[in-house]
Enzyme design. Sequence first.
Site, PDB file in Angstrom:
ATOM      1  N   HIS A  90     102.018   3.729  -5.794  1.00  0.00           N
ATOM      2  CA  HIS A  90     102.794   3.193  -5.230  1.00  0.00           C
ATOM      3  C   HIS A  90     103.953   3.561  -5.296  1.00  0.00           C
ATOM      4  CE1 HIS A  90     101.508   0.216  -2.133  1.00  0.00           C
ATOM      5  NE2 HIS A  90     100.531   0.395  -2.974  1.00  0.00           N
ATOM      6  N   LYS A 139     116.428  -5.239   0.965  1.00  0.00           N
ATOM      7  CA  LYS A 139     115.987  -4.623   0.221  1.00  0.00           C
ATOM      8  C   LYS A 139     115.655  -4.981  -2.108  1.00  0.00           C
ATOM      9  CE  LYS A 139     116.544  -0.711   1.480  1.00  0.00           C
ATOM     10  NZ  LYS A 139     115.255   0.041   2.253  1.00  0.00           N
ATOM     11  N   ARG A 140     115.054  -4.481  -2.590  1.00  0.00           N
ATOM     12  CA  ARG A 140     115.058  -5.033  -3.900  1.00  0.00           C
ATOM     13  C   ARG A 140     116.133  -3.873  -4.464  1.00  0.00           C
ATOM     14  NH1 ARG A 140     111.693  -7.458  -7.430  1.00  0.00           N
ATOM     15  NH2 ARG A 140     113.452  -7.761  -8.930  1.00  0.00           N
ATOM     16  N   LYS A 169     117.511   2.963  -4.907  1.00  0.00           N
ATOM     17  CA  LYS A 169     117.422   2.321  -3.841  1.00  0.00           C
ATOM     18  C   LYS A 169     119.307   2.890  -2.954  1.00  0.00           C
ATOM     19  CE  LYS A 169     113.343  -0.679  -3.064  1.00  0.00           C
ATOM     20  NZ  LYS A 169     112.931  -0.172  -1.798  1.00  0.00           N
ATOM     21  N   THR A 216     108.846  -0.364   3.653  1.00  0.00           N
ATOM     22  CA  THR A 216     108.368  -0.802   4.998  1.00  0.00           C
ATOM     23  C   THR A 216     109.399  -1.512   5.624  1.00  0.00           C
ATOM     24  OG1 THR A 216     107.966  -2.658   3.363  1.00  0.00           O
ATOM     25  CG2 THR A 216     105.982  -0.919   3.784  1.00  0.00           C
ATOM     26  N   LYS A 237     110.332  -2.057   9.877  1.00  0.00           N
ATOM     27  CA  LYS A 237     110.702  -3.942  10.738  1.00  0.00           C
ATOM     28  C   LYS A 237     111.957  -3.208  10.992  1.00  0.00           C
ATOM     29  CE  LYS A 237     108.953  -6.130   6.026  1.00  0.00           C
ATOM     30  NZ  LYS A 237     109.759  -6.493   4.660  1.00  0.00           N
TER      31      LYS A 237
HETATM   32  C1  PLP Z   1     109.584  -6.111   3.629  1.00  0.00           C
HETATM   33  C2  PLP Z   1     109.834  -6.266   2.159  1.00  0.00           C
HETATM   34  C3  PLP Z   1     110.456  -5.192   1.338  1.00  0.00           C
HETATM   35  C4  PLP Z   1     110.651  -4.284   0.649  1.00  0.00           C
HETATM   36  O1  PLP Z   1     111.801  -3.732   1.299  1.00  0.00           O
HETATM   37  P1  PLP Z   1     111.938  -1.978   1.386  1.00  0.00           P
HETATM   38  O2  PLP Z   1     113.014  -2.102   2.199  1.00  0.00           O
HETATM   39  O3  PLP Z   1     110.337  -1.346   1.663  1.00  0.00           O
HETATM   40  O4  PLP Z   1     111.700  -1.530  -0.222  1.00  0.00           O
HETATM   41  C5  PLP Z   1     111.146  -5.892  -0.133  1.00  0.00           C
HETATM   42  N1  PLP Z   1     110.933  -7.220  -0.015  1.00  0.00           N
HETATM   43  C6  PLP Z   1     110.816  -8.482   1.372  1.00  0.00           C
HETATM   44  C7  PLP Z   1     111.024 -10.087   1.464  1.00  0.00           C
HETATM   45  C8  PLP Z   1     110.381  -8.066   2.046  1.00  0.00           C
HETATM   46  O5  PLP Z   1     110.510  -8.766   3.174  1.00  0.00           O
END
Ligand code: PLP
Length: 779
Positions: A325, A512-513, A518, A620, A624
């Site tokens: 990952h 995101k985190r 990022k 991911t 979304k």
């Molecule tokens: C989808 C999701 C992530 C992943 O987000 P990235 O933008 O791909 O880092 C992290 N936290 C939550 C709660 C999510 O639903």
Amino acid sequence: MNTFKYDICEALELDYGKTIQEASTVELYDAVSKAVMKAVAADWRKPYEGKQACYFSAEFLIGRLIYNNLLNLGLLDQLAELFNENGIELSIFEDIEDPALGNGGLGRLAACFLDSAATHNIPLNGYGIRYKYGLFKQYFENGFQRETADDWQRFGDPWSIRRESEKVLVEFKNQQVYAVPYDMPVIGYGGKRINTLRLWQAEPVNGFDFQLFNEQKYDRAVRERDEAEAISSVLYPNDDTDKGKRLRLKQQYFFSSASLQDILRQYKQKHGNDFAAFPEEYAIQLNDTHPVVSIAELVRLLAEEGVPFGRALKIARQTFAYTNHTIMAEALEKWDVRLFKSVIPQVYRYVVMIDKALQKELDGKGIQGEAQAPYRIIDGGMIHMARMAIFATHSTNGVAKIHTEILKNTALNEWYRLYPERFNNKTNGITQRRWLALCNQELSGFITGKIGSGWITDLTKLKGLEAFQEDAEFLRQFAEIKQMKKQELAAYVEKHDGVRLDPNFLFDIQAKRLHEYKRQLLNAFSILDIYFGLKDGRIKDFYPTVFLFGAKAAPGYFRAKGVIKYINEIAKLVNQDEETKDRLQVLFVANYNVSYAEKLVPAADVSEQISTAGTEASGTGNMKFMLNGAVTLGTYDGANVEIVEQAGKENNYIFGARVEELGQIEAVYDPKMVYEAYPRIRRVVDTLVDGTFSDGGTGMFQELYDSLLKGASWHKPDNYYLLLDFLPYCDAKLQANADYRDDRMGFTRKCLINTANAGKFSSDRTILEYAKEIWQVGE
Ligand SMILES: *Cc1c(COP(=O)(O)O)cnc(C)c1O
């Protein structure tokens, strides 16, 4: 009354002596959940004859289960009807907190995979840890992140069944504990297949014996209980590096060993002590290196059954597959040999033997002496888990095309040259049941009205929406739905964060985190640049925009917490400025989690995916937002590359240095020079240290400033190229803003084309690829 409604009322009556009208939210939640569990009881755990796949993962970020389970069973409408008759809102269950048994993308991926496998009739069971406390809850105090415990079982856990009779013993050097399984049904869409998510809870072996009560024994029993329960007590709030090493290793071994013992027991019931057929019965996917100790553990368990080492290693290789990952060096797990030996010496012996087998193989391939060092599992006093994973499994996959290419060509190139046939790509995906059907029922209904409901189990069907791209009335309705979702989000934000948003603004969202790679700090700088531009008159005709952030920072990650404080300071400055407040707003929402994501994602006009090229394995979140009709403002990184390939560069806003370019300039890049050459850059960066904002004397802002211009012992200045990408990023952002303002219909068309081309990013596609190409399970 039909059975489901009847079961709800009966559960309320029996457990609480209440009618539906009298019941509290938690009581209703409990009763509805029980009625669902009753509905699946007959089909769950039906014996299955064929090969099964197991997904070993330290994290399953499943989010709120109730709506998803109702949707997949086709019971959501019935519940809505029942509630409607009684004047109850379906949304009341939004007060029930999510089980947050994961940090971010990796854990959410595991949850999406379970949903997709059950929907597509793939026998895939999840194995993990039943953490007592999930990822911490976040709130802000003077703009600083504060953490509190996530006690997710506070409202009970009606979705799990404790299976006392299937508990197993797990042994450490100076400790034995029981692993007690808690099973959750994983209900596929349409209810055809119900798989299992089995989460292990650690418990003491010796209970309290009150007949022999004496104080010493009592104290010892308490200590033993506490030490056992500690193992499954907390999720490490870190998605990249390891803290609290010993306990973390215990957690990994705990769920690996328990899961393997469980699987071996099932196998032996069928095949007795002949383990030759094991790889034909089970495929086990290792989600990152967290469960990789499973490899040595399986070899050990087989040895206990009398299988010679060579054969056991071969069985392990045929059974296991590994998903990588990340390429970030600090995230490639290593264990200190001394630590490992002091926790699980019985497993260490087999790590040594696997390392010897590797050495022999390298010798045979003519790789000798010093040249073996980058491969050796035990090297420099450390055990390299990724190396063991690649050597002792038959498949190593990356999670997006660009990521797999980087693994093959750089990060793991020496391994790729050794075993090219083991490397493969499985681009991540998301389940459209949660991330469209549930979280955006308006868009979902609209799409189904136009092209039918086939997309719910075959997302490529969305392509049919492209036929409407010149249909002005269709585009108007598509845009109207976005508007509704923005209003809904605004109401939610007002309730949760106490801030009013104007739904007529453009919604630009980064959720995101929080991590340096990022680049939330880059986003923050661009917002400040816009703010200064508006005040100076340099930027004219800016379409009013609200910049939303959602992110948790690992509690020990000082810089990440500094970024949160900084963005909250920017929000404070910008939001109260009379001169700009009708055009610019900034908000960091508190406690971003799956349920909050379900509100943010459908409301975005612009999705911020701005990681440094080559650092985000896939992402991911980007998928979304795309699915829900946002344009991506992003770099050529992770799955963004494939998003643009599918939906077209002209329908997204791509900027910044590519990974090849970064490789070229790495040696000569001088952020200080960039900083000095561009006054706009200097101005925003200087706000970290010139008194514009206060970090309350913590030194956080100086630390961020130094990280950009001075570097530190462990990395070079501006390691993530914020200053390099800054101007192209601002240009792309302003271009998106201008397009939104000047040609709304054209912008909506871009959004539509993104939705229409999101088919590839269904986790249904991903899991079918795993099933066919790695596991050989299912139809
Ligand atoms: C989808 C999701 C992530 C992943 O987000 P990235 O933008 O791909 O880092 C992290 N936290 C939550 C709660 C999510 O639903």
